[in-house]
Motif scaffolding. Structure first.
Motif, PDB file in Angstrom:
ATOM      1  N   GLN A 466     -11.204  -6.751  -8.617  1.00  0.00           N
ATOM      2  CA  GLN A 466     -10.246  -7.837  -8.284  1.00  0.00           C
ATOM      3  C   GLN A 466      -9.150  -7.584  -9.158  1.00  0.00           C
ATOM      4  N   TYR A 467      -9.130  -6.671 -10.196  1.00  0.00           N
ATOM      5  CA  TYR A 467      -7.985  -6.486 -11.066  1.00  0.00           C
ATOM      6  C   TYR A 467      -6.981  -5.731 -10.444  1.00  0.00           C
ATOM      7  N   ALA A 468      -7.515  -4.610  -9.378  1.00  0.00           N
ATOM      8  CA  ALA A 468      -6.431  -3.886  -8.904  1.00  0.00           C
ATOM      9  C   ALA A 468      -5.863  -4.714  -8.035  1.00  0.00           C
ATOM     10  N   TYR A 469      -6.476  -5.699  -7.264  1.00  0.00           N
ATOM     11  CA  TYR A 469      -5.688  -6.576  -6.465  1.00  0.00           C
ATOM     12  C   TYR A 469      -4.291  -7.471  -7.061  1.00  0.00           C
ATOM     13  N   SER A 470      -4.922  -7.972  -8.183  1.00  0.00           N
ATOM     14  CA  SER A 470      -3.871  -8.794  -8.833  1.00  0.00           C
ATOM     15  C   SER A 470      -2.956  -8.019  -9.366  1.00  0.00           C
ATOM     16  N   ARG A 471      -3.169  -6.707  -9.817  1.00  0.00           N
ATOM     17  CA  ARG A 471      -2.098  -5.721 -10.328  1.00  0.00           C
ATOM     18  C   ARG A 471      -0.933  -5.658  -9.141  1.00  0.00           C
ATOM     19  N   ILE A 472      -1.557  -5.359  -7.974  1.00  0.00           N
ATOM     20  CA  ILE A 472      -0.428  -5.243  -7.037  1.00  0.00           C
ATOM     21  C   ILE A 472       0.147  -6.674  -6.855  1.00  0.00           C
ATOM     22  N   GLN A 473      -0.157  -7.637  -7.151  1.00  0.00           N
ATOM     23  CA  GLN A 473       0.454  -8.945  -6.650  1.00  0.00           C
ATOM     24  C   GLN A 473       1.610  -8.988  -7.728  1.00  0.00           C
ATOM     25  N   ALA A 474       1.303  -8.379  -9.251  1.00  0.00           N
ATOM     26  CA  ALA A 474       2.073  -8.645 -10.157  1.00  0.00           C
ATOM     27  C   ALA A 474       3.215  -7.652  -9.890  1.00  0.00           C
ATOM     28  N   ILE A 475       3.215  -6.531  -9.240  1.00  0.00           N
ATOM     29  CA  ILE A 475       4.172  -5.637  -8.799  1.00  0.00           C
ATOM     30  C   ILE A 475       5.424  -6.378  -7.971  1.00  0.00           C
ATOM     31  N   PHE A 476       4.525  -7.361  -7.091  1.00  0.00           N
ATOM     32  CA  PHE A 476       5.644  -7.948  -6.372  1.00  0.00           C
ATOM     33  C   PHE A 476       6.404  -9.119  -6.886  1.00  0.00           C
ATOM     34  N   ARG A 477       5.646  -9.657  -8.115  1.00  0.00           N
ATOM     35  CA  ARG A 477       6.381 -10.647  -8.762  1.00  0.00           C
ATOM     36  C   ARG A 477       7.602  -9.936  -9.572  1.00  0.00           C
ATOM     37  N   LYS A 478       7.537  -8.679  -9.869  1.00  0.00           N
ATOM     38  CA  LYS A 478       8.735  -8.267 -10.544  1.00  0.00           C
ATOM     39  C   LYS A 478       9.768  -7.478  -9.629  1.00  0.00           C
ATOM     40  N   THR A 479       9.826  -7.840  -8.631  1.00  0.00           N
ATOM     41  CA  THR A 479      10.927  -7.247  -7.689  1.00  0.00           C
ATOM     42  C   THR A 479      11.141  -8.345  -6.724  1.00  0.00           C
ATOM     43  N   ASP A 480      12.561  -8.184  -6.388  1.00  0.00           N
ATOM     44  CA  ASP A 480      13.303  -8.805  -5.230  1.00  0.00           C
ATOM     45  C   ASP A 480      13.317  -8.038  -3.999  1.00  0.00           C
ATOM     46  N   ILE A 548      12.791   4.174  -0.673  1.00  0.00           N
ATOM     47  CA  ILE A 548      11.581   4.430  -0.919  1.00  0.00           C
ATOM     48  C   ILE A 548      10.951   3.461  -1.638  1.00  0.00           C
ATOM     49  N   ARG A 549      11.736   2.538  -2.474  1.00  0.00           N
ATOM     50  CA  ARG A 549      10.994   1.586  -3.083  1.00  0.00           C
ATOM     51  C   ARG A 549      10.416   0.471  -1.956  1.00  0.00           C
ATOM     52  N   GLU A 550      11.046   0.384  -1.179  1.00  0.00           N
ATOM     53  CA  GLU A 550      10.429  -0.426   0.154  1.00  0.00           C
ATOM     54  C   GLU A 550       9.422   0.020   0.824  1.00  0.00           C
ATOM     55  N   SER A 551       9.450   1.386   1.102  1.00  0.00           N
ATOM     56  CA  SER A 551       8.231   2.008   1.553  1.00  0.00           C
ATOM     57  C   SER A 551       7.228   1.951   0.861  1.00  0.00           C
ATOM     58  N   ARG A 552       7.222   2.239  -0.598  1.00  0.00           N
ATOM     59  CA  ARG A 552       6.279   2.025  -1.564  1.00  0.00           C
ATOM     60  C   ARG A 552       5.420   0.559  -1.639  1.00  0.00           C
ATOM     61  N   LEU A 553       6.550  -0.406  -1.525  1.00  0.00           N
ATOM     62  CA  LEU A 553       5.939  -1.775  -1.416  1.00  0.00           C
ATOM     63  C   LEU A 553       5.205  -1.989  -0.239  1.00  0.00           C
ATOM     64  N   ALA A 554       5.544  -1.544   0.888  1.00  0.00           N
ATOM     65  CA  ALA A 554       4.667  -1.566   1.963  1.00  0.00           C
ATOM     66  C   ALA A 554       3.172  -0.988   1.880  1.00  0.00           C
ATOM     67  N   LEU A 555       3.358   0.226   1.232  1.00  0.00           N
ATOM     68  CA  LEU A 555       1.863   0.658   0.908  1.00  0.00           C
ATOM     69  C   LEU A 555       1.213  -0.115  -0.059  1.00  0.00           C
ATOM     70  N   CYS A 556       1.696  -0.815  -0.923  1.00  0.00           N
ATOM     71  CA  CYS A 556       1.024  -1.786  -1.791  1.00  0.00           C
ATOM     72  C   CYS A 556       0.431  -2.970  -1.042  1.00  0.00           C
ATOM     73  N   GLN A 557       1.668  -3.439  -0.061  1.00  0.00           N
ATOM     74  CA  GLN A 557       1.035  -4.421   0.675  1.00  0.00           C
ATOM     75  C   GLN A 557      -0.131  -4.420   1.485  1.00  0.00           C
ATOM     76  N   VAL A 558      -0.250  -3.167   2.170  1.00  0.00           N
ATOM     77  CA  VAL A 558      -1.315  -2.848   2.979  1.00  0.00           C
ATOM     78  C   VAL A 558      -2.633  -2.555   2.164  1.00  0.00           C
ATOM     79  N   THR A 559      -2.255  -1.968   0.935  1.00  0.00           N
ATOM     80  CA  THR A 559      -3.577  -1.662   0.056  1.00  0.00           C
ATOM     81  C   THR A 559      -4.239  -3.121  -0.574  1.00  0.00           C
TER      82      THR A 559
END
Ligand code: ARG
Length: 578
Positions: A466-480, A548-559
């Motif tokens: 659950q924490y891993a999931y929330s952590r990914i959401q935090a990554i999205f909150r920190k970027t445009d 690269i950032r966008e590619s990594r965000l996609a990996l975050c999203q799928v994860t």
């Protein structure tokens, strides 16, 4: 991917047979494994070793023959021979990148049933009326529900069957006791302790002849459909199931009132069933009782063992009900597969009931009857799980304790959540932890219930995921920045992607084997690989190129999507913030 390689290898083996290099009846088990060290490729096979004997050649020569007849393609970029004859396959990262790209917008995350879709009846939870749910019911409830959700996600038609114990001679006693309670104005009977209710009724039955007489009379009346007795009986069922429904709701179990198909449902089918078994010469009279002799079960002298289906006094048994139940599920519900989530101690009983049903022709060919049994829940001392004073642990108390412990655990974390959000987090963490502790172990073994191992943010636990999931959401909150196209470059990215695409295979396995722990292990590995990726591959750091950032965000999203969906198949909720 594994299947893809397997198929290629299987063609080569066929060709070996055609060219008479290998006996045409040779049975070769082609195994393709995921490699641990990606420097040696993504997949490996030991097929050359397996063929050595049959082809009378050295493994290394066979490996060369195989590699020469394989070609690289859009999926496989390199094939290598290692050691005495292992063959290693390197996956083409463009192919993998595309596969991940497709998952970004796929709500099913690539999951598709690899079997024909079926009507599956799942018999689970199945507590008994006027009794507290016992530990084996918790296991059945939690594991059964995860399998139900998984089967549905794959597209099967699932019929939930809560086979509650709501019939039998004890109901005379329970009705008489309920009546007594009501007369004594205990209308608000605190049935939080149903166990006590049952015990007290039994004490009255054993000590009070008038009460006992009445109880026996009520059994007869209930069975003949007497209205008063039926009303009282319904009350008992309702009191019990309202309580159990509370527990289902707290634990996020999908069972509702509509899924109750208790033993009583089959009552009217039992007499005709015995008639039918007699007609088919299966049930025979033995010492006044009706017995079916089964060749597949031997007594200690090696003779077919008998299963009683009707007692001398005309009464029916648990087995009789289960025979009628299989018949009903096949004929009326159209089941193609029936899975029973029940204690391992019920194994023989189920096998006998199914055998009788099969002999009587109630089970059409191809219908699969499966007992998904499980081991016991043990305390830290390795003995059956009990309270300190040796009593049965009440499920309600257990859940309350989980909440108290989750509150402590989370109070150590600083957060800016509102009280309401916090409460929500506590509930989700507490229930998730209890369920996951059960789900993550191979169900066939006994397991040790240990608070400290389940309510922690470390290791294979629900809070960690659950924490891993929330952590990914935090990554999205920190970027445009937005999710872009995946292009796998770094080792850690490829490892993560390789694992993500195995979600489909994992979900299919859970459904096939009725084993949710495979999904738990998968999700845990996913979170571990994600954390490694996150450490190795910066996302929001200055200087990271947008592409690269966008590619990594996609990996975050799928994860994140896989974590959320995977946990939802286990009936565990995630939160945006924790
Ligand atoms: N009520 C039973 C028990 O408490 C479990 C029922 C399992 N299902 C079945 N069809 N027999 O142990």
């Amino acid at each position: 991917m594994k299947n893809y390689i397997q198929e290629k290898l299987s063609n080569i083996v066929e060709n070996f047979k055609k060219d008479s290099l290998l006996d045409k009846d040779a049975n070769v088990r082609i195994m393709v494994e995921n490699t641990k060290d990606k420097a040696h490729g993504d997949f490996a096979t030991n097929i050359a070793m397996l063929l050595a004997k049959g082809m009378k050649r050295k493994p290394i020569e066979i490996a060369e023959l195989i590699v020469n007849s394989l070609s690289t393609d859009d999926k496989i970029s390199k094939i290598e021979i290692a050691g005495p004859g292992f063959i290693n396959f390197f996956v083409n990262s463009d192919f993998l990148s595309n596969a991940i790209n497709e998952l970004v917008t796929d709500p099913k995350l690539g999951v598709k049933s690899n079997k024909k879709l079926e009507t599956v009846v799942v018999d689970y939870s199945s507590p008994n009326v006027a009794k507290e749910m016992a530990v084996h019911h918790i296991r059945s409830t939690v594991i059964g529900d995860a399998v139900v959700r998984t089967l549905e996600f794959l597209g099967n038609k699932v019929i939930r069957a809560n086979h509650i114990g709501d019939w039998g001679t004890q109901f005379g006693m329970l009705i008489a006791f309920l009546e007594k309670q009501e007369k004594e104005q205990h209308n608000d009977f605190d049935l939080s302790d149903l166990e006590a209710f049952y015990r007290e009724a039994k004490v009255c039955y054993d000590n009070d002849e008038v009460f006992a007489e009445k109880a026996r009379n009520y059994v007869v009346k209930l069975q003949s459909g007497d209205e008063y007795c039926r009303t009282m009986w319904k009350k008992l069922v309702q009191i019990t199931m309202t309580q159990n429904q509370d527990i289902y709701n707290r634990l996020n179990i999908t069972l509702t009132d509509k899924d109750i198909m208790g033993e009583s449902l089959y009552n009217s089918m039992l007499a005709p069933l015995i008639e039918d078994l007699k007609q088919k010469n299966l049930a025979v009279k033995d010492d006044g009782a009706m017995v079916v002799y089964l060749d597949s079960f031997k007594d200690k002298d090696g003779n077919p063992r008998g299963a009683i289906v009707q007692k001398r006094d005309g009464g029916f048994l648990y087995t009789t009900t289960d025979v009628a139940c299989v018949k009903y599920r096949c004929e009326k519900l159209g089941a193609q597969r029936i899975i029973y989530f029940a204690d391992s101690r019920q194994h023989e009983h189920l096998l006998m009931s199914w055998d009788i049903a099969k002999l009587a022709g109630y089970v059409p060919d191809g219908v699969s009857l499966e007992h998904a049994s499980f081991g016991m829940m043990l305390g830290k001392d390795g003995k059956p799980f009990k309270t300190r004073s040796g009593g049965t642990v009440k499920l309600k108390d257990l859940l309350n304790e989980a909440v108290a412990r989750a509150t402590t655990l989370l109070s150590e974390k600083s957060s800016d959540l509102t009280p309401k959000e916090k409460e929500n987090v506590i509930q989700a963490v507490a229930m998730g932890a209890v369920k996951y502790a059960d789900l993550s172990k191979n169900r066939t073994t006994d397991y040790i219930f240990d608070w400290d191992n389940m309510l922690t943010f470390e290791g294979n636990t629900s809070p960690y995921l659950q924490y891993a999931y929330s952590r990914i959401q935090a990554i999205f909150r920190k970027t445009d920045a937005k999710v872009g196209k995946v292009k796998l470059v770094e080792e850690a990215e490829k490892n993560l992607a390789q694992h993500i695409v195995k979600f489909n295979e994992t979900v299919n396995q859970v459904a096939e084997k009725s084993m949710p722990h495979l999904l738990c292990a998968y999700l845990y590995q996913l979170a571990v690989l994600f954390m490694k990726f996150y450490e190795a591959c910066p996302i929001n750091k200055d200087g990271v190129e947008l592409e690269i950032r966008e590619s990594r965000l996609a990996l975050c999203q799928v994860t994140a999507n896989v974590l959320k969906t995977g946990l939802s198949l286990l009936g565990i909720n995630v939160m945006e913030r924790m």
